[in-house]
Design an enzyme around this catalytic site. Sequence first.
Site, PDB file in Angstrom:
ATOM      1  N   CYS A   1     -11.117   3.645   0.325  1.00  0.00           N
ATOM      2  CA  CYS A   1      -9.637   4.038   0.547  1.00  0.00           C
ATOM      3  C   CYS A   1      -9.213   2.805   2.034  1.00  0.00           C
ATOM      4  O   CYS A   1      -9.603   2.918   3.185  1.00  0.00           O
ATOM      5  CB  CYS A   1      -9.658   5.495   0.998  1.00  0.00           C
TER       6      CYS A   1
ATOM      7  N   ASP B   1       1.441  -1.143   0.271  1.00  0.00           N
ATOM      8  CA  ASP B   1       0.163   0.064   0.265  1.00  0.00           C
ATOM      9  C   ASP B   1       0.862   1.407  -0.067  1.00  0.00           C
ATOM     10  O   ASP B   1       1.980   1.297  -0.115  1.00  0.00           O
ATOM     11  CB  ASP B   1      -0.845   0.179   1.353  1.00  0.00           C
ATOM     12  N   SER B   2       0.830   2.813   0.073  1.00  0.00           N
ATOM     13  CA  SER B   2       0.982   3.672  -0.467  1.00  0.00           C
ATOM     14  C   SER B   2       1.640   4.215   1.018  1.00  0.00           C
ATOM     15  O   SER B   2       2.781   4.898   1.554  1.00  0.00           O
ATOM     16  CB  SER B   2       0.387   4.512  -0.150  1.00  0.00           C
TER      17      SER B   2
ATOM     18  N   GLY C   1      -3.457   8.664  -3.413  1.00  0.00           N
ATOM     19  CA  GLY C   1      -4.203   9.805  -3.666  1.00  0.00           C
ATOM     20  C   GLY C   1      -4.139  10.916  -4.765  1.00  0.00           C
ATOM     21  O   GLY C   1      -4.677  11.376  -5.629  1.00  0.00           O
TER      22      GLY C   1
ATOM     23  N   CYS D   1      -4.734  -1.608  -1.836  1.00  0.00           N
ATOM     24  CA  CYS D   1      -4.483   0.558  -2.265  1.00  0.00           C
ATOM     25  C   CYS D   1      -5.892   0.335  -3.505  1.00  0.00           C
ATOM     26  O   CYS D   1      -5.346  -0.211  -4.052  1.00  0.00           O
ATOM     27  CB  CYS D   1      -3.561   0.834  -2.136  1.00  0.00           C
TER      28      CYS D   1
ATOM     29  N   HIS E   1      -7.016   2.986   3.731  1.00  0.00           N
ATOM     30  CA  HIS E   1      -6.949   4.095   5.126  1.00  0.00           C
ATOM     31  C   HIS E   1      -7.778   4.027   6.246  1.00  0.00           C
ATOM     32  O   HIS E   1      -7.859   4.656   7.213  1.00  0.00           O
ATOM     33  CB  HIS E   1      -6.134   5.133   4.667  1.00  0.00           C
TER      34      HIS E   1
ATOM     35  N   THR F   1      -5.968   3.205  -4.454  1.00  0.00           N
ATOM     36  CA  THR F   1      -5.471   4.199  -6.058  1.00  0.00           C
ATOM     37  C   THR F   1      -4.591   3.367  -6.546  1.00  0.00           C
ATOM     38  O   THR F   1      -4.714   3.040  -7.731  1.00  0.00           O
ATOM     39  CB  THR F   1      -4.807   5.477  -5.345  1.00  0.00           C
TER      40      THR F   1
HETATM   41  N1  DGL Z   1      -5.155   3.743   1.304  1.00  0.00           N
HETATM   42  C1  DGL Z   1      -4.882   4.087  -0.720  1.00  0.00           C
HETATM   43  C2  DGL Z   1      -6.738   3.648  -1.015  1.00  0.00           C
HETATM   44  O1  DGL Z   1      -6.534   2.642  -0.496  1.00  0.00           O
HETATM   45  C3  DGL Z   1      -4.088   5.084  -0.711  1.00  0.00           C
HETATM   46  C4  DGL Z   1      -3.935   6.088   0.252  1.00  0.00           C
HETATM   47  C5  DGL Z   1      -3.394   7.130   0.147  1.00  0.00           C
HETATM   48  O2  DGL Z   1      -2.231   7.325  -0.352  1.00  0.00           O
HETATM   49  O3  DGL Z   1      -2.943   9.023  -0.699  1.00  0.00           O
HETATM   50  O4  DGL Z   1      -6.875   3.703  -1.843  1.00  0.00           O
END
Ligand code: DGL
Length: 306
Positions: free
Chosen positions: A213, A19-20, A52, A83, A215, A85
């Site tokens: 997302c 993931d990011s 994102g 993730c 997060h 994104t």
């Molecule tokens: N956790 C990520 C997602 O599901 C990306 C969040 C990010 O880095 O902007 O999109």
Amino acid sequence: MHSLDSLPTAATGVIGVFDSGIGGLSILQALRQALPGQRLLYLADSAYAPYGERGAYFVQQRSLQIADFLQQRQMLQALVVACNTATTAAITHLRQAWPLLPIVGVEPAIKPAAQASTSGHIAVLATRGTLQSQRFAQLVQCHAQALQVQVHAVACDGLAAAIEASTQPDHQHTAAPAQSVQALCAQFVQAAHAHQGAQGPLEGQIDQWVLGCTHYIFAMPYWRQLLAPEVGIWDTGAAVARQTRRILGLGQGELPELSDMGQGAPQSVQLLTTGSLPALQAAAQRWLQLPPEVCQAVTLPMPQKT
Ligand code: DGL
């Protein structure tokens, strides 16, 4: 294109997850519960988070680089893109680059949310990158428009970054962060309610909320405070874990709830970060009850343009 002579098996290969940043830990936890005997290798690309608000090309290139890095580090039997994104920007490219490697992505849970909606209005909270993608438009078309459900999408700029920052061990002692996670959640819920329906603003009409997302699940106490108790809140951890089991031929079966955090086999999990090691250790301890020794910092700079 990368080829593998023979795919590693469950006994020899690991499941790579990335993931990011720390958001994908919510997916990792579901994988731990669904695949207790498997070895899991997670990379949090926190040095380059958030994804994102970067362009799709950056996220594509970075995802390919990470897949390569994980593959070089240990033989992968599967890759989970934890993730939304990165899934929207890069999953096609990843599958082209690694045609034999089973790759599972994460997409906003529009289908079950639309099916569960009785009001005909659902909200999707996600990054700008996810919402602007063609895959997202296709998801809406296939699963919401077909049921005549309206999707109210809100780009939650800054929220993933605020959730990342909130895990820094010195977070409590620093001057107040620009905007707290709680304040941002409130702002985005309000933005969804302000969308127009046939009878004006939608306050009270949205009955399903999709966390698009990985997060955002870590802000669950705030979503619960802000939203009416009867509304549905959807994330994709359990669905991704089920799909990973299926793709590895390990059967389907009912999975335990994500709320049963803390179960699993710590010795089979290794966590890497391109960012702050103490931040990853704090998040792993707080959300997955994993000890600091399973975490390690790695360096993975973007290649210089020639
Ligand atoms: N956790 C990520 C997602 O599901 C990306 C969040 C990010 O880095 O902007 O999109």
